[in-house]
Write an enzyme that holds these catalytic residues in place. Structure first.
Site, PDB file in Angstrom:
ATOM      1  N   TYR A   1      -4.610  -8.459 -17.521  1.00  0.00           N
ATOM      2  CA  TYR A   1      -3.638  -7.865 -16.605  1.00  0.00           C
ATOM      3  C   TYR A   1      -4.181  -7.830 -15.183  1.00  0.00           C
ATOM      4  O   TYR A   1      -3.504  -8.223 -14.228  1.00  0.00           O
ATOM      5  CB  TYR A   1      -3.283  -6.451 -17.072  1.00  0.00           C
ATOM      6  CG  TYR A   1      -2.171  -5.811 -16.281  1.00  0.00           C
ATOM      7  CD1 TYR A   1      -0.841  -6.139 -16.524  1.00  0.00           C
ATOM      8  CD2 TYR A   1      -2.445  -4.879 -15.284  1.00  0.00           C
ATOM      9  CE1 TYR A   1       0.185  -5.553 -15.799  1.00  0.00           C
ATOM     10  CE2 TYR A   1      -1.433  -4.285 -14.557  1.00  0.00           C
ATOM     11  CZ  TYR A   1      -0.115  -4.630 -14.810  1.00  0.00           C
ATOM     12  OH  TYR A   1       0.895  -4.049 -14.081  1.00  0.00           O
TER      13      TYR A   1
ATOM     14  N   TYR B   1     -14.531  -1.993  19.719  1.00  0.00           N
ATOM     15  CA  TYR B   1     -13.129  -1.829  19.326  1.00  0.00           C
ATOM     16  C   TYR B   1     -12.974  -2.030  17.819  1.00  0.00           C
ATOM     17  O   TYR B   1     -12.366  -1.206  17.120  1.00  0.00           O
ATOM     18  CB  TYR B   1     -12.266  -2.832  20.089  1.00  0.00           C
ATOM     19  CG  TYR B   1     -10.788  -2.740  19.771  1.00  0.00           C
ATOM     20  CD1 TYR B   1     -10.008  -1.735  20.334  1.00  0.00           C
ATOM     21  CD2 TYR B   1     -10.175  -3.656  18.922  1.00  0.00           C
ATOM     22  CE1 TYR B   1      -8.652  -1.637  20.054  1.00  0.00           C
ATOM     23  CE2 TYR B   1      -8.825  -3.567  18.631  1.00  0.00           C
ATOM     24  CZ  TYR B   1      -8.064  -2.568  19.199  1.00  0.00           C
ATOM     25  OH  TYR B   1      -6.720  -2.473  18.904  1.00  0.00           O
TER      26      TYR B   1
END
Length: 526
Positions: A419, A151
């Site tokens: 940044y 899964y």
């Protein structure tokens, strides 16, 4: 001339999330092709929606059946606009040594190959007109769990395919996105509990919000991602997990809960009051678009920005109930004063959007001083923390904190060291707060824009620091985003429709963070 109604294919339509998807897209007046296995009641469900809709039976594990299915839908409706790949085979919860290869392959055929073939066939019909493909993945495809091998692998594969298909088909106007649910109260989960394979009491204690999600919360996320409001979102995977993946320590994320909470069983009645929304950096660009989006919906907005004149001008245009403040978010004294004034005027904060930020100087690391690093961190990170800290004191259950991140959060690049570091830190700040504040009913999320057409980006272009034509070629959708597209994401994430989104990051970047190949992502020029 009125646009034709969208034709939406929803697979796994007879299941818990499937039915919620039918309801969500039906409310938007879309025409629905509901698909499920023979023997399900998808036909009866579709009849209840109205005669213009239609039910189809298909085993998505069969390529031949899928090819015929999509052809039949095209014959019936003449077009396909949206595909929601929701059909799935749940985890067997078997140990690795007890799993036969036939079972492993079956999960892959239903959960990965089937959605791929459906996407391929739908995309053939979307060429030239555009469209959206929404894959319902799973948090199991992001975080490992024992006894979920097939899964989890299939869902991880579906997430990867979402990103690669987004890059390939962007030039055709086709967006591909995914929703990754955590635990949701569905018949599949109920069967896991009945068979003793899942302890839902422990599940609730592991979720910061203290409950499982509802099918309608997954459907709402899919509906938003499929909408024009998400027009700059492609390749993105939105986790709808109540904060599960934001919690990373031993013990409980939420105090024990007796039974299923009301909010797990049914959608709460909508609150009637208008919200008090604080937007930092709200005077220009993305911030101003966010302010206008919330104000247009009737919320009261507080605009806080260093550009006091522009903030005041914006508030005058919006109306007298709104407020403007001059604010340097890196100044604790100024932040305390602004939130004290908000407390005095309104008594509360319902939504905080931390948008205030500065760019760095594009200076190579060897030439960059610590002071330059500090300047960026003080505004982008410390400022976000200070405003969140003070807003939390004025928030009750239902409060929302949205932090503006960046594509640099995930893909930092030189020489924008400061940044990128600040925005990565903002994202983990969001997650930490999700884990801490979830039990109090306060949600958080990060919005990560790509290159957006703002005054700040225009200044970078004029100074020669960025090459806009080169950037467009690097973006799968081939264009810059618009401030309004970021504002739409903020409005959705702050809304009751996103009530199970907590600690998640949503990239609104035209597919930038999904492109991992060499060369150009698009043929855009100019």
């Amino acid at each position: 001339m009125q646009k034709p109604r969208r034709v939406v294919i929803i697979t796994g339509a007879a299941g818990g999330v499937g039915r919620a998807l039918l309801e969500a897209f039906h409310r938007d007046r879309d025409v629905i092709a509901a698909v499920d296995l023979p023997g399900t009641d998808v036909g009866d469900i579709t009849v209840a929606l109205g005669g213009e809709h239609a039910a189809f039976y298909c085993d998505v594990a069969s390529e031949d059946e899928v090819v015929e299915l999509v052809a039949a839908i095209e014959r019936r409706f003449g077009r396909i606009d949206v595909l929601v790949n929701n059909a799935a085979l749940g985890p067997t919860m078997a140990a690795t040594t007890d799993t036969d290869v036939a079972s492993f392959r079956k999960a892959l055929s239903v959960n990965l190959r089937g959605p791929f073939v459906l996407a391929r066939e739908a995309a053939r019909r979307m060429m030239g007109q555009g469209g959206v493909i929404v894959n319902i993945a799973s948090l199991a495809g992001v975080l490992g769990n024992p006894k979920r091998n097939a899964y989890a692998a299939s869902k991880a594969g579906l997430i990867s395919a979402t990103r690669s298909l987004a890059c390939e088909w962007a030039k055709h106007g086709i967006r591909v996105v995914a929703v990754a649910p955590g635990y949701v109260r569905t018949p599949m989960v109920a069967e896991l509990e009945r068979s003793g394979k899942a302890n839902l009491e422990l599940v609730r204690r592991r979720v910061p919000l203290g409950r499982m999600g509802r099918p309608d919360e997954i459907a709402a996320a899919a509906r938003f991602l499929a909408s024009p409001d998400a027009g700059y979102v492609t390749g993105a995977v939105l986790a709808v997990d109540g904060g599960w993946q934001s919690f990373n320590q031993p013990g409980d994320a939420h105090p024990p809960v007796m039974g299923a909470p009301d909010a797990e069983l049914k959608k709460p009645e909508p609150a009637l009051k208008e919200r008090i929304v604080v937007v930092t950096g709200g005077a220009n660009g993305i911030g101003a678009a966010i302010v206008q989006r919330f104000a247009s919906a009737g919320d009261t907005v507080v605009v806080a920005d260093k550009d006091g004149d522009r903030a005041a001008e914006l508030v005058r245009a919006l109306g007298t109930k709104h407020m403007a403040f001059v604010l340097d978010v890196s100044s604790e004294q100024e932040v305390l004063a602004v939130f004290a004034a908000i407390r005095q005027r309104f008594g509360r904060v319902d939504v905080l959007v931390n948008d205030a930020a500065v760019a760095d100087g594009f200076v190579p690391a060897l030439a960059q001083s610590a002071a330059e690093l500090d300047k960026v961190l003080e505004v982008n990170l410390v400022g976000a923390f200070l405003c969140a800290r003070e807003a939390i004191k004025l928030m009750g259950s239902g409060g929302v904190i949205l932090n503006l991140g960046s594509i640099n959060t995930f893909l930092p690049f030189a020489p924008r060291h400061a940044y990128g570091a600040s925005k990565a830190a903002v994202d983990i700040l969001t997650r930490c707060m999700a884990a801490e504040l979830g039990p109090a009913g306060v949600r958080t999320a990060t919005i990560a824009p790509g290159y957006v057409r703002t005054p700040g980006v225009a200044a970078l272009q004029e100074s020669g620091r960025i090459d806009s034509a080169r950037i467009r070629r690097r973006v799968p959708l081939g264009r810059f985003g618009e401030p309004a597209e970021i504002a739409n994401a903020a409005y959705f994430l702050a809304s009751p429709e996103a009530s199970y989104v907590n600690g998640s990051i949503l990239y609104v970047d035209g597919g930038w963070t999904s492109f991992g190949d060499a060369g150009d992502a698009s043929t855009a020029s100019g």
